[in-house]
Design a protein around this motif. Structure first.
Motif, short mmCIF file in Angstrom:
data_model
loop_
_atom_site.label_atom_id
_atom_site.label_comp_id
_atom_site.label_asym_id
_atom_site.label_seq_id
_atom_site.Cartn_x
_atom_site.Cartn_y
_atom_site.Cartn_z
N PRO A 78 0.81 -1.21 0.00
CA PRO A 78 0.00 0.00 0.00
C PRO A 78 0.85 1.27 0.00
O PRO A 78 0.45 2.30 -0.53
CB PRO A 78 -0.83 -0.11 1.28
CG PRO A 78 -0.10 -1.10 2.13
CD PRO A 78 0.57 -2.04 1.20
N VAL A 79 2.03 1.17 0.58
CA VAL A 79 3.05 2.22 0.55
C VAL A 79 4.33 1.55 0.06
O VAL A 79 4.66 0.45 0.54
CB VAL A 79 3.26 2.85 1.95
CG1 VAL A 79 4.39 3.88 1.92
CG2 VAL A 79 1.97 3.48 2.46
N PRO A 80 5.05 2.14 -0.88
CA PRO A 80 6.26 1.50 -1.40
C PRO A 80 7.21 1.09 -0.27
O PRO A 80 7.52 1.87 0.63
CB PRO A 80 6.89 2.59 -2.27
CG PRO A 80 5.73 3.40 -2.74
CD PRO A 80 4.77 3.43 -1.58
N GLY A 81 7.62 -0.19 -0.30
CA GLY A 81 8.52 -0.72 0.71
C GLY A 81 7.82 -1.35 1.91
O GLY A 81 8.48 -1.96 2.76
N PHE A 82 6.49 -1.24 1.97
CA PHE A 82 5.71 -1.82 3.08
C PHE A 82 4.86 -2.95 2.50
O PHE A 82 3.77 -2.73 1.99
CB PHE A 82 4.83 -0.76 3.74
CG PHE A 82 5.60 0.26 4.54
CD1 PHE A 82 5.59 0.23 5.92
CD2 PHE A 82 6.35 1.25 3.89
CE1 PHE A 82 6.30 1.17 6.66
CE2 PHE A 82 7.07 2.18 4.62
CZ PHE A 82 7.06 2.14 6.00
N LYS A 83 5.40 -4.15 2.57
CA LYS A 83 4.74 -5.31 1.94
C LYS A 83 3.80 -5.98 2.93
O LYS A 83 4.18 -6.29 4.06
CB LYS A 83 5.77 -6.33 1.46
CG LYS A 83 5.16 -7.55 0.79
CD LYS A 83 6.21 -8.49 0.25
CE LYS A 83 5.61 -9.77 -0.33
NZ LYS A 83 4.61 -9.51 -1.37
N THR A 84 2.56 -6.20 2.51
CA THR A 84 1.59 -6.84 3.39
C THR A 84 1.57 -8.35 3.17
O THR A 84 1.88 -8.84 2.09
CB THR A 84 0.18 -6.27 3.17
OG1 THR A 84 -0.24 -6.52 1.84
CG2 THR A 84 0.16 -4.78 3.45
N ILE A 85 1.23 -9.07 4.25
CA ILE A 85 1.14 -10.53 4.22
C ILE A 85 -0.22 -10.90 4.83
O ILE A 85 -0.48 -10.60 6.00
CB ILE A 85 2.25 -11.18 5.06
CG1 ILE A 85 3.63 -10.66 4.65
CG2 ILE A 85 2.19 -12.70 4.96
CD1 ILE A 85 4.68 -10.79 5.74
N LEU A 86 -1.09 -11.51 4.06
CA LEU A 86 -2.41 -11.87 4.58
C LEU A 86 -2.26 -12.95 5.65
O LEU A 86 -1.69 -14.02 5.39
CB LEU A 86 -3.31 -12.38 3.45
CG LEU A 86 -4.73 -12.75 3.89
CD1 LEU A 86 -5.51 -11.52 4.35
CD2 LEU A 86 -5.47 -13.46 2.75
N ARG A 87 -2.73 -12.66 6.84
CA ARG A 87 -2.78 -13.62 7.95
C ARG A 87 -4.22 -13.68 8.45
O ARG A 87 -4.53 -13.36 9.59
CB ARG A 87 -1.83 -13.20 9.07
CG ARG A 87 -0.35 -13.11 8.71
CD ARG A 87 0.25 -14.46 8.44
NE ARG A 87 1.71 -14.41 8.34
CZ ARG A 87 2.45 -15.36 7.80
NH1 ARG A 87 1.86 -16.46 7.30
NH2 ARG A 87 3.76 -15.26 7.75
#
Length: 324
Positions: free
Chosen positions: A217-226
């Motif tokens: 959502p912000v460059p460099g901030f990767k989300t991981i669905l948990r």
């Protein structure tokens, strides 16, 4: 030449001086200081490569164990007793500010004014840490429970006037649905209403943006669905200079019971089986890769590593440092 008379004269002078000091001393000088009964501002900083990470306390809240954790009551009580804890257990609510030098990104926003006087301390602690709410560029929500998004607003007023709020599409669809609210048990309806109250001002201002699973959502901030705790519950991973930190939201509540018994769930899990599975996966990955973890409900400042022990997993808090 020292004489008996000179010694007596000197002694008398010292006695008179001491008497004068005692007479002139303020009457309150011997009184005990009153107890202060307040804590220092709740923030703690570390560096992750070139990124400055500031843990921010929103406060603590007590939960009765018997209605909070879902699992073998005797085992849960024994684990807490071993850790010198008892019901009700006091849990931290933490949020985290990342200064990348280019942007200020807040991970979760605390509970705001929704949960009583022991919480809602994020903004004062943010200010004490040297930042202002209007400086925040982005708020990434791990999920849409009120203790993670309530701090977005003060009443109906936006708290972070220049920030874009980011939320997984699954959680936006679930919690902002009036149909889901109407179908929810009576005890859970307020969770939907509070999510709408906190998010609507940003949505109306065009500054609520949703993200898909596994995206940035912000460059460099990767989300991981948990998913499990909520439908769109997401961890957020950042890296700088080969160092990695994962903000994992509500993978655990506390740092005692669920590390030894990952299958123990809580009453707020939307899908308990999925939440337990997500916890197992998060623990295993954190052990394998050895990265830092920041937890929303581990004891403040909530940053540490996941290890293993003879019982199962183990929480290893980051060693305190007075310098950066």
């Amino acid at each position: 030449m020292t004489t008996r008379r000179s010694v007596l004269k000197g002694t008398l002078s010292l006695m008179l001086a001491a008497t004068a000091m005692t007479t002139l001393a303020p009457l309150g000088a011997v009184a005990k200081a009153p107890q202060i009964k307040s804590q220092a501002p709740g923030y703690y900083r570390i560096m992750l490569g070139d990124f400055e990470i500031t843990a921010l306390s929103d406060g603590t809240v007590k939960f009765p164990v018997e209605s909070f954790y879902v699992g073998p009551k005797d085992e849960i009580a024994a684990l807490l007793n071993k850790a010198f804890l008892e019901s009700p257990v006091e849990l931290s609510i933490n949020a985290f500010l990342v200064n990348t030098n280019d942007r200020l990104v807040l991970i979760d926003s605390g509970s705001g004014g929704f949960f009583g006087p022991t919480l809602g301390k994020l903004v004062p602690n943010l200010v004490a840490a040297g930042y202002q709410p209007e400086q925040i560029d982005d708020v990434i929500l791990t999920h849409a429970h009120v203790d993670h998004l309530g701090g977005l607003v003060a009443g109906e007023k936006i708290v972070f006037p220049n920030a874009t709020v980011h939320l997984n599409q699954r959680d936006a669809d679930f919690w902002l649905s009036s149909a889901n609210r109407d179908a929810a048990p009576e005890a859970k309806k307020d969770f939907f209403s509070m999510a709408v109250q906190a998010l609507a001002p940003y949505r109306d201002a065009g500054r609520l943006k949703t993200f898909a699973d596994g995206t940035e959502p912000v460059p460099g901030f990767k989300t991981i669905l948990r998913a499990g705790h909520t439908p769109g519950h997401s961890a957020v991973a950042i890296e700088s200079k080969g160092q990695k930190l994962v903000f994992w939201g509500d993978i655990t509540h506390g740092d005692v019971v669920q590390f030894d018994e990952p299958d123990v769930t809580i009453g707020f899990d939307e899908d308990p089986a999925a939440a337990a599975s997500a916890r197992d996966a998060a623990f295993a990955e954190a052990v394998k890769e050895g990265y830092l973890v920041a937890g929303a409900h581990t004891r403040f400042p909530g940053i540490g590593h996941v290890g293993t022990d003879s019982d199962n997993f183990d929480w290893v808090p980051l060693n305190y440092s007075a310098t950066l």
